[in-house]
Design a protein around this motif. Structure first.
Motif, PDB file in Angstrom:
ATOM      1  N   SER A   1      33.005  86.880  33.574  1.00 32.06           N
ATOM      2  CA  SER A   1      31.715  86.736  34.264  1.00 32.06           C
ATOM      3  C   SER A   1      31.864  86.094  35.638  1.00 32.06           C
ATOM      4  CB  SER A   1      30.744  85.923  33.408  1.00 32.06           C
ATOM      5  OG  SER A   1      31.158  84.566  33.293  1.00 32.06           O
ATOM      6  N   TYR A   2      32.834  85.202  35.803  1.00 27.64           N
ATOM      7  CA  TYR A   2      33.007  84.548  37.106  1.00 27.64           C
ATOM      8  C   TYR A   2      33.538  85.518  38.166  1.00 27.64           C
ATOM      9  CZ  TYR A   2      31.972  80.098  34.908  1.00 27.64           C
ATOM     10  OH  TYR A   2      31.333  79.076  34.247  1.00 27.64           O
ATOM     11  N   ILE A   3      34.380  86.454  37.751  1.00 24.59           N
ATOM     12  CA  ILE A   3      34.846  87.457  38.712  1.00 24.59           C
ATOM     13  C   ILE A   3      33.704  88.392  39.078  1.00 24.59           C
ATOM     14  CG2 ILE A   3      36.668  89.108  39.259  1.00 24.59           C
ATOM     15  CD1 ILE A   3      38.237  88.117  36.891  1.00 24.59           C
ATOM     16  N   GLN A   4      32.886  88.734  38.099  1.00 29.83           N
ATOM     17  CA  GLN A   4      31.747  89.603  38.373  1.00 29.83           C
ATOM     18  C   GLN A   4      30.739  88.923  39.298  1.00 29.83           C
ATOM     19  OE1 GLN A   4      30.858  90.281  34.192  1.00 29.83           O
ATOM     20  NE2 GLN A   4      31.669  92.379  34.286  1.00 29.83           N
ATOM     21  N   LEU A   5      30.509  87.620  39.100  1.00 29.09           N
ATOM     22  CA  LEU A   5      29.637  86.869  40.004  1.00 29.09           C
ATOM     23  C   LEU A   5      30.218  86.833  41.414  1.00 29.09           C
ATOM     24  CD1 LEU A   5      28.671  83.918  37.652  1.00 29.09           C
ATOM     25  CD2 LEU A   5      27.070  85.564  38.650  1.00 29.09           C
ATOM     26  N   ALA A   6      31.542  86.663  41.510  1.00 24.97           N
ATOM     27  CA  ALA A   6      32.191  86.661  42.816  1.00 24.97           C
ATOM     28  C   ALA A   6      32.018  88.006  43.515  1.00 24.97           C
ATOM     29  CB  ALA A   6      33.676  86.332  42.662  1.00 24.97           C
ATOM     30  N   THR A   7      32.136  89.083  42.748  1.00 23.42           N
ATOM     31  CA  THR A   7      31.991  90.420  43.329  1.00 23.42           C
ATOM     32  C   THR A   7      30.568  90.650  43.831  1.00 23.42           C
ATOM     33  OG1 THR A   7      33.685  91.248  41.800  1.00 23.42           O
ATOM     34  CG2 THR A   7      32.324  92.885  42.901  1.00 23.42           C
ATOM     35  N   SER A   8      29.587  90.248  43.045  1.00 23.61           N
ATOM     36  CA  SER A   8      28.191  90.399  43.463  1.00 23.61           C
ATOM     37  C   SER A   8      27.917  89.605  44.736  1.00 23.61           C
ATOM     38  CB  SER A   8      27.248  89.921  42.348  1.00 23.61           C
ATOM     39  OG  SER A   8      27.405  90.701  41.185  1.00 23.61           O
ATOM     40  N   THR A   9      28.508  88.424  44.822  1.00 20.12           N
ATOM     41  CA  THR A   9      28.296  87.587  46.001  1.00 20.12           C
ATOM     42  C   THR A   9      28.987  88.174  47.226  1.00 20.12           C
ATOM     43  OG1 THR A   9      28.207  85.665  44.520  1.00 20.12           O
ATOM     44  CG2 THR A   9      28.444  85.217  46.866  1.00 20.12           C
ATOM     45  N   MET A  10      30.142  88.812  47.025  1.00 21.07           N
ATOM     46  CA  MET A  10      30.812  89.495  48.138  1.00 21.07           C
ATOM     47  C   MET A  10      29.935  90.616  48.689  1.00 21.07           C
ATOM     48  SD  MET A  10      33.803  88.520  49.362  1.00 21.07           S
ATOM     49  CE  MET A  10      34.678  89.985  49.939  1.00 21.07           C
ATOM     50  N   LYS A  11      29.248  91.319  47.795  1.00 23.89           N
ATOM     51  CA  LYS A  11      28.360  92.395  48.247  1.00 23.89           C
ATOM     52  C   LYS A  11      27.228  91.835  49.107  1.00 23.89           C
ATOM     53  CE  LYS A  11      29.238  95.436  44.290  1.00 23.89           C
ATOM     54  NZ  LYS A  11      28.668  96.030  43.045  1.00 23.89           N
ATOM     55  N   ARG A  12      26.700  90.667  48.713  1.00 28.90           N
ATOM     56  CA  ARG A  12      25.657  90.036  49.530  1.00 28.90           C
ATOM     57  C   ARG A  12      26.216  89.579  50.866  1.00 28.90           C
ATOM     58  NH1 ARG A  12      24.415  87.055  44.946  1.00 28.90           N
ATOM     59  NH2 ARG A  12      24.890  85.105  46.031  1.00 28.90           N
ATOM     60  N   ALA A  13      27.418  89.042  50.840  1.00 24.02           N
ATOM     61  CA  ALA A  13      28.035  88.560  52.078  1.00 24.02           C
ATOM     62  C   ALA A  13      28.237  89.694  53.074  1.00 24.02           C
ATOM     63  CB  ALA A  13      29.378  87.887  51.766  1.00 24.02           C
TER      64      ALA A  13
ATOM     65  N   PHE B   1      36.595  80.498  37.682  1.00 27.79           N
ATOM     66  CA  PHE B   1      37.350  81.438  36.846  1.00 27.79           C
ATOM     67  C   PHE B   1      38.578  80.760  36.267  1.00 27.79           C
ATOM     68  CE2 PHE B   1      41.242  83.991  36.975  1.00 27.79           C
ATOM     69  CZ  PHE B   1      40.990  84.921  35.979  1.00 27.79           C
ATOM     70  N   TRP B   2      39.340  80.066  37.119  1.00 27.90           N
ATOM     71  CA  TRP B   2      40.555  79.416  36.626  1.00 27.90           C
ATOM     72  C   TRP B   2      40.217  78.287  35.650  1.00 27.90           C
ATOM     73  CZ3 TRP B   2      44.816  81.840  36.591  1.00 27.90           C
ATOM     74  CH2 TRP B   2      45.153  82.724  37.615  1.00 27.90           C
ATOM     75  N   GLY B   3      39.102  77.600  35.889  1.00 26.51           N
ATOM     76  CA  GLY B   3      38.680  76.591  34.922  1.00 26.51           C
ATOM     77  C   GLY B   3      38.308  77.204  33.591  1.00 26.51           C
ATOM     78  N   ALA B   4      37.636  78.368  33.645  1.00 26.57           N
ATOM     79  CA  ALA B   4      37.245  79.058  32.412  1.00 26.57           C
ATOM     80  C   ALA B   4      38.463  79.568  31.650  1.00 26.57           C
ATOM     81  CB  ALA B   4      36.296  80.207  32.736  1.00 26.57           C
ATOM     82  N   VAL B   5      39.505  79.950  32.368  1.00 30.07           N
ATOM     83  CA  VAL B   5      40.744  80.371  31.705  1.00 30.07           C
ATOM     84  C   VAL B   5      41.253  79.254  30.806  1.00 30.07           C
ATOM     85  CG1 VAL B   5      43.196  80.888  32.108  1.00 30.07           C
ATOM     86  CG2 VAL B   5      41.431  82.089  33.426  1.00 30.07           C
ATOM     87  N   GLU B   6      41.170  78.013  31.293  1.00 28.12           N
ATOM     88  CA  GLU B   6      41.618  76.877  30.487  1.00 28.12           C
ATOM     89  C   GLU B   6      40.729  76.689  29.260  1.00 28.12           C
ATOM     90  OE1 GLU B   6      44.479  75.166  31.199  1.00 28.12           O
ATOM     91  OE2 GLU B   6      44.574  76.845  32.615  1.00 28.12           O
ATOM     92  N   ASP B   7      39.438  76.938  29.414  1.00 25.94           N
ATOM     93  CA  ASP B   7      38.486  76.653  28.335  1.00 25.94           C
ATOM     94  C   ASP B   7      38.379  77.768  27.303  1.00 25.94           C
ATOM     95  OD1 ASP B   7      37.847  74.212  29.476  1.00 25.94           O
ATOM     96  OD2 ASP B   7      36.132  75.011  30.593  1.00 25.94           O
ATOM     97  N   TYR B   8      38.539  79.019  27.742  1.00 22.58           N
ATOM     98  CA  TYR B   8      38.195  80.147  26.880  1.00 22.58           C
ATOM     99  C   TYR B   8      39.369  81.052  26.499  1.00 22.58           C
ATOM    100  CZ  TYR B   8      33.354  78.969  27.961  1.00 22.58           C
ATOM    101  OH  TYR B   8      32.160  78.322  28.104  1.00 22.58           O
ATOM    102  N   VAL B   9      40.539  80.810  27.061  1.00 20.13           N
ATOM    103  CA  VAL B   9      41.702  81.637  26.701  1.00 20.13           C
ATOM    104  C   VAL B   9      42.633  80.780  25.841  1.00 20.13           C
ATOM    105  CG1 VAL B   9      43.645  83.002  27.553  1.00 20.13           C
ATOM    106  CG2 VAL B   9      41.494  82.964  28.837  1.00 20.13           C
ATOM    107  N   PRO B  10      42.622  80.978  24.536  1.00 20.55           N
ATOM    108  CA  PRO B  10      43.383  80.084  23.660  1.00 20.55           C
ATOM    109  C   PRO B  10      44.883  80.338  23.650  1.00 20.55           C
ATOM    110  CG  PRO B  10      42.281  81.777  22.367  1.00 20.55           C
ATOM    111  CD  PRO B  10      41.806  81.956  23.781  1.00 20.55           C
ATOM    112  N   ASP B  11      45.291  81.560  23.976  1.00 17.89           N
ATOM    113  CA  ASP B  11      46.705  81.905  23.845  1.00 17.89           C
ATOM    114  C   ASP B  11      47.500  81.395  25.047  1.00 17.89           C
ATOM    115  OD1 ASP B  11      48.890  83.480  22.471  1.00 17.89           O
ATOM    116  OD2 ASP B  11      48.885  84.438  24.446  1.00 17.89           O
ATOM    117  N   THR B  12      48.508  80.590  24.774  1.00 17.98           N
ATOM    118  CA  THR B  12      49.296  79.964  25.835  1.00 17.98           C
ATOM    119  C   THR B  12      50.000  80.991  26.709  1.00 17.98           C
ATOM    120  OG1 THR B  12      49.672  77.994  24.485  1.00 17.98           O
ATOM    121  CG2 THR B  12      51.199  78.369  26.312  1.00 17.98           C
ATOM    122  N   GLN B  13      50.623  81.980  26.096  1.00 11.82           N
ATOM    123  CA  GLN B  13      51.349  82.976  26.872  1.00 11.82           C
ATOM    124  C   GLN B  13      50.408  83.730  27.809  1.00 11.82           C
ATOM    125  OE1 GLN B  13      53.211  86.193  24.705  1.00 11.82           O
ATOM    126  NE2 GLN B  13      54.629  86.638  26.371  1.00 11.82           N
ATOM    127  N   THR B  14      49.233  84.091  27.322  1.00  7.78           N
ATOM    128  CA  THR B  14      48.261  84.801  28.155  1.00  7.78           C
ATOM    129  C   THR B  14      47.906  83.981  29.387  1.00  7.78           C
ATOM    130  OG1 THR B  14      47.320  85.965  26.245  1.00  7.78           O
ATOM    131  CG2 THR B  14      45.926  85.759  28.186  1.00  7.78           C
TER     132      THR B  14
END
Length: 226
Positions: free
Chosen positions: A103-115, A135-148
């Motif tokens: 969702s954070y990448i999608q929000l970034a894309t929508s904001t780029m379109k406005r810009a 996005f990088w903060g969410a990776v820490e919170d929502y991606v449980p797999d260490t290798q990923t």
């Protein structure tokens, strides 16, 4: 730890990290150029910048670079095109990284379109950067797999080193990025070229990396073998 990652998934994770880092660094650079333009320094050498980035030199001046390089959907080298590639990779990886992260990448894309439609786009550009840091903060919170997580971080480090070399930035953080890359390679468990990595680390340890930029660019871009 989940099931082993397929090679295609590992490659998409790695490039997702690279695309996001590329967008972030080039937005930062574009903001610097924009500030110089506001200060009346309109002779920024975008032609030299294009050579260093290894992209086509198709921009008339700094103003043209800002408007076209940032927002041109039809230019595969543009920031917007790289952000779209990140979205495509992320959607493919939804089962690994979660909708919350995407969702954070999608929000970034929508904001780029406005810009792109704004006469003064730097406020939206800062919002794009904020979403990508989130996005990088969410990776820490929502991606449980260490290798990923670490494959994405590996891509992030590779891109940070690549662009810093191209821009000839004597950043005090750059040697630390090389050190982080070593840990990320180990934790990601991806195959990598040990000889390329050794040469990369030796040049930074000796402090003479500026004399070896073409070789180091080859090293960093041949490093991960996915």
């Amino acid at each position: 730890m989940g099931a082993p990652l397929a090679v295609a998934q590992a490659s998409e994770l790695f490039w997702l990290g690279r695309y996001i880092q590329r967008v972030m660094m080039m937005l930062d650079l574009s903001s610097e150029i924009y500030d110089l333009m506001l200060d009346g320094e309109e002779d920024y050498d975008v032609h030299s910048l294009c050579r260093r980035l290894a992209i086509p030199d198709i921009y008339e001046d700094a103003d043209d670079f800002i408007s076209e390089y940032l927002f041109d959907k039809d230019d595969p080298n543009s920031v917007y095109a790289n952000l779209e590639r990140a979205v495509d990779n992320a959607i493919t990886l939804r089962s690994l990284i979660s909708s919350e992260v995407i969702s954070y990448i999608q929000l970034a894309t929508s904001t780029m379109k406005r810009a792109a439609k704004s006469t003064s786009p730097m406020l939206e550009i800062q919002q794009v950067l904020d979403y990508l840091y989130a996005f990088w903060g969410a990776v820490e919170d929502y991606v449980p797999d260490t290798q990923t997580r670490y494959i994405m971080r590996t891509g992030r480090s590779v891109e940070a080193i690549d662009l810093s070399l191209r821009l000839r930035r004597r950043d005090e953080k750059l040697p630390g990025e090389v050190t982080r890359l070593a840990n990320r390679l180990y934790r990601s468990k991806v195959a990598y070229d040990a000889e390329s990595f050794q040469h990369l680390t030796e040049c930074f340890e000796q402090g003479d990396w500026e004399y070896h930029v073409p070789e180091l660019l080859t090293d960093v871009n041949n490093l991960v073998t996915l």
